[in-house]
Design a protein around this motif. Structure first.
Motif, PDB file in Angstrom:
ATOM      1  N   ASP A   1      47.546  76.462  50.641  1.00 58.21           N
ATOM      2  CA  ASP A   1      46.933  76.287  51.956  1.00 58.21           C
ATOM      3  C   ASP A   1      47.676  75.276  52.825  1.00 58.21           C
ATOM      4  OD1 ASP A   1      45.008  78.170  51.413  1.00 58.21           O
ATOM      5  OD2 ASP A   1      43.524  76.710  50.750  1.00 58.21           O
ATOM      6  N   LEU A   2      48.328  74.305  52.188  1.00 58.09           N
ATOM      7  CA  LEU A   2      49.122  73.320  52.915  1.00 58.09           C
ATOM      8  C   LEU A   2      50.590  73.477  52.524  1.00 58.09           C
ATOM      9  CD1 LEU A   2      46.858  70.170  52.553  1.00 58.09           C
ATOM     10  CD2 LEU A   2      47.176  71.592  54.584  1.00 58.09           C
ATOM     11  N   LEU A   3      51.418  73.770  53.500  1.00 55.25           N
ATOM     12  CA  LEU A   3      52.846  73.967  53.255  1.00 55.25           C
ATOM     13  C   LEU A   3      53.592  72.641  53.342  1.00 55.25           C
ATOM     14  CD1 LEU A   3      51.742  76.784  54.312  1.00 55.25           C
ATOM     15  CD2 LEU A   3      54.078  77.232  54.978  1.00 55.25           C
ATOM     16  N   THR A   4      54.706  72.586  52.663  1.00 57.24           N
ATOM     17  CA  THR A   4      55.620  71.456  52.760  1.00 57.24           C
ATOM     18  C   THR A   4      56.680  71.794  53.816  1.00 57.24           C
ATOM     19  OG1 THR A   4      57.149  72.337  51.123  1.00 57.24           O
ATOM     20  CG2 THR A   4      55.327  70.961  50.291  1.00 57.24           C
ATOM     21  N   VAL A   5      57.518  70.839  54.121  1.00 57.21           N
ATOM     22  CA  VAL A   5      58.605  71.088  55.064  1.00 57.21           C
ATOM     23  C   VAL A   5      59.539  72.166  54.512  1.00 57.21           C
ATOM     24  CG1 VAL A   5      60.609  70.080  56.220  1.00 57.21           C
ATOM     25  CG2 VAL A   5      58.472  68.809  56.123  1.00 57.21           C
ATOM     26  N   ASP A   6      59.822  72.126  53.223  1.00 55.56           N
ATOM     27  CA  ASP A   6      60.687  73.161  52.623  1.00 55.56           C
ATOM     28  C   ASP A   6      60.042  74.539  52.717  1.00 55.56           C
ATOM     29  OD1 ASP A   6      62.806  71.498  52.027  1.00 55.56           O
ATOM     30  OD2 ASP A   6      62.093  71.053  50.007  1.00 55.56           O
ATOM     31  N   ASP A   7      58.722  74.613  52.504  1.00 58.07           N
ATOM     32  CA  ASP A   7      58.017  75.891  52.664  1.00 58.07           C
ATOM     33  C   ASP A   7      58.138  76.381  54.102  1.00 58.07           C
ATOM     34  OD1 ASP A   7      57.123  75.730  50.007  1.00 58.07           O
ATOM     35  OD2 ASP A   7      55.184  74.870  50.578  1.00 58.07           O
ATOM     36  N   LEU A   8      57.933  75.483  55.041  1.00 57.06           N
ATOM     37  CA  LEU A   8      58.029  75.828  56.461  1.00 57.06           C
ATOM     38  C   LEU A   8      59.408  76.383  56.784  1.00 57.06           C
ATOM     39  CD1 LEU A   8      56.832  75.745  59.355  1.00 57.06           C
ATOM     40  CD2 LEU A   8      57.781  73.431  59.529  1.00 57.06           C
TER      41      LEU A   8
ATOM     42  N   TYR B   1      54.810  65.458  55.107  1.00 58.98           N
ATOM     43  CA  TYR B   1      54.141  66.305  56.078  1.00 58.98           C
ATOM     44  C   TYR B   1      53.418  67.418  55.330  1.00 58.98           C
ATOM     45  CZ  TYR B   1      56.886  64.221  59.849  1.00 58.98           C
ATOM     46  OH  TYR B   1      57.440  63.352  60.743  1.00 58.98           O
ATOM     47  N   LYS B   2      52.185  67.677  55.734  1.00 56.37           N
ATOM     48  CA  LYS B   2      51.408  68.796  55.196  1.00 56.37           C
ATOM     49  C   LYS B   2      51.059  69.691  56.369  1.00 56.37           C
ATOM     50  CE  LYS B   2      51.444  67.270  51.035  1.00 56.37           C
ATOM     51  NZ  LYS B   2      52.149  67.965  49.987  1.00 56.37           N
ATOM     52  N   ILE B   3      51.422  70.955  56.256  1.00 54.63           N
ATOM     53  CA  ILE B   3      51.285  71.891  57.364  1.00 54.63           C
ATOM     54  C   ILE B   3      50.331  73.016  56.960  1.00 54.63           C
ATOM     55  CG2 ILE B   3      52.551  73.385  58.946  1.00 54.63           C
ATOM     56  CD1 ILE B   3      54.911  71.446  57.182  1.00 54.63           C
ATOM     57  N   PRO B   4      49.184  73.125  57.638  1.00 50.53           N
ATOM     58  CA  PRO B   4      48.254  74.209  57.313  1.00 50.53           C
ATOM     59  C   PRO B   4      48.866  75.576  57.605  1.00 50.53           C
ATOM     60  CG  PRO B   4      47.204  72.552  58.697  1.00 50.53           C
ATOM     61  CD  PRO B   4      48.667  72.244  58.676  1.00 50.53           C
ATOM     62  N   LYS B   5      48.542  76.546  56.773  1.00 49.99           N
ATOM     63  CA  LYS B   5      49.034  77.906  56.988  1.00 49.99           C
ATOM     64  C   LYS B   5      48.695  78.393  58.390  1.00 49.99           C
ATOM     65  CE  LYS B   5      48.632  80.075  52.445  1.00 49.99           C
ATOM     66  NZ  LYS B   5      47.911  81.128  51.721  1.00 49.99           N
ATOM     67  N   LYS B   6      47.464  78.130  58.811  1.00 42.36           N
ATOM     68  CA  LYS B   6      47.016  78.596  60.129  1.00 42.36           C
ATOM     69  C   LYS B   6      47.903  78.044  61.240  1.00 42.36           C
ATOM     70  CE  LYS B   6      43.000  78.845  63.202  1.00 42.36           C
ATOM     71  NZ  LYS B   6      43.833  79.285  64.251  1.00 42.36           N
ATOM     72  N   ALA B   7      48.362  76.812  61.103  1.00 44.36           N
ATOM     73  CA  ALA B   7      49.222  76.218  62.129  1.00 44.36           C
ATOM     74  C   ALA B   7      50.541  76.968  62.225  1.00 44.36           C
ATOM     75  CB  ALA B   7      49.453  74.748  61.826  1.00 44.36           C
ATOM     76  N   VAL B   8      51.070  77.399  61.097  1.00 46.06           N
ATOM     77  CA  VAL B   8      52.331  78.149  61.089  1.00 46.06           C
ATOM     78  C   VAL B   8      52.118  79.524  61.712  1.00 46.06           C
ATOM     79  CG1 VAL B   8      54.165  79.113  59.644  1.00 46.06           C
ATOM     80  CG2 VAL B   8      53.158  76.895  59.066  1.00 46.06           C
ATOM     81  N   VAL B   9      51.026  80.190  61.338  1.00 44.68           N
ATOM     82  CA  VAL B   9      50.712  81.506  61.910  1.00 44.68           C
ATOM     83  C   VAL B   9      50.515  81.380  63.418  1.00 44.68           C
ATOM     84  CG1 VAL B   9      49.020  83.383  61.955  1.00 44.68           C
ATOM     85  CG2 VAL B   9      49.762  82.424  59.762  1.00 44.68           C
ATOM     86  N   ASP B  10      49.771  80.368  63.856  1.00 45.42           N
ATOM     87  CA  ASP B  10      49.556  80.157  65.292  1.00 45.42           C
ATOM     88  C   ASP B  10      50.875  79.941  66.022  1.00 45.42           C
ATOM     89  OD1 ASP B  10      46.840  80.393  64.861  1.00 45.42           O
ATOM     90  OD2 ASP B  10      46.439  78.241  65.013  1.00 45.42           O
ATOM     91  N   TYR B  11      51.771  79.174  65.426  1.00 44.69           N
ATOM     92  CA  TYR B  11      53.081  78.930  66.031  1.00 44.69           C
ATOM     93  C   TYR B  11      53.877  80.231  66.152  1.00 44.69           C
ATOM     94  CZ  TYR B  11      57.892  77.428  66.599  1.00 44.69           C
ATOM     95  OH  TYR B  11      59.193  77.290  67.059  1.00 44.69           O
TER      96      TYR B  11
END
Length: 70
Positions: free
Chosen positions: A15-22, A52-62
């Motif tokens: 549910d929370l991505l890392t910078v490498d995942d991003l 940094y922890k990035i929610p999946k939804k934030a990536v999808v929204d972007y």
């Protein structure tokens, strides 16, 4: 593209991505570009210490946002 397409890009991540995942989700972008997106708040995130922890939804929204800009 439909939101479900973008959701499918992150479905195998926690549910929370890392910078490498991003970086992987966004097509192997460079580390500097990934941090630039976070520091400019183009992608919503939470910073815990130096991580940094990035929610999946934030990536999808972007992804939806940049797709709509054409």
């Amino acid at each position: 593209m439909s939101p479900s397409y973008y959701e499918s890009l992150v479905e195998n991540y926690s549910d929370l991505l890392t910078v490498d995942d991003l970086r992987k989700v966004l097509g192997n972008i460079g580390k500097n570009k990934a941090y630039e997106l976070l520091k400019s708040n183009a992608i919503q995130h939470v910073r815990i210490g130096r991580k940094y922890k990035i929610p999946k939804k934030a990536v999808v929204d972007y992804l939806i946002l940049i797709d709509s800009k054409g």
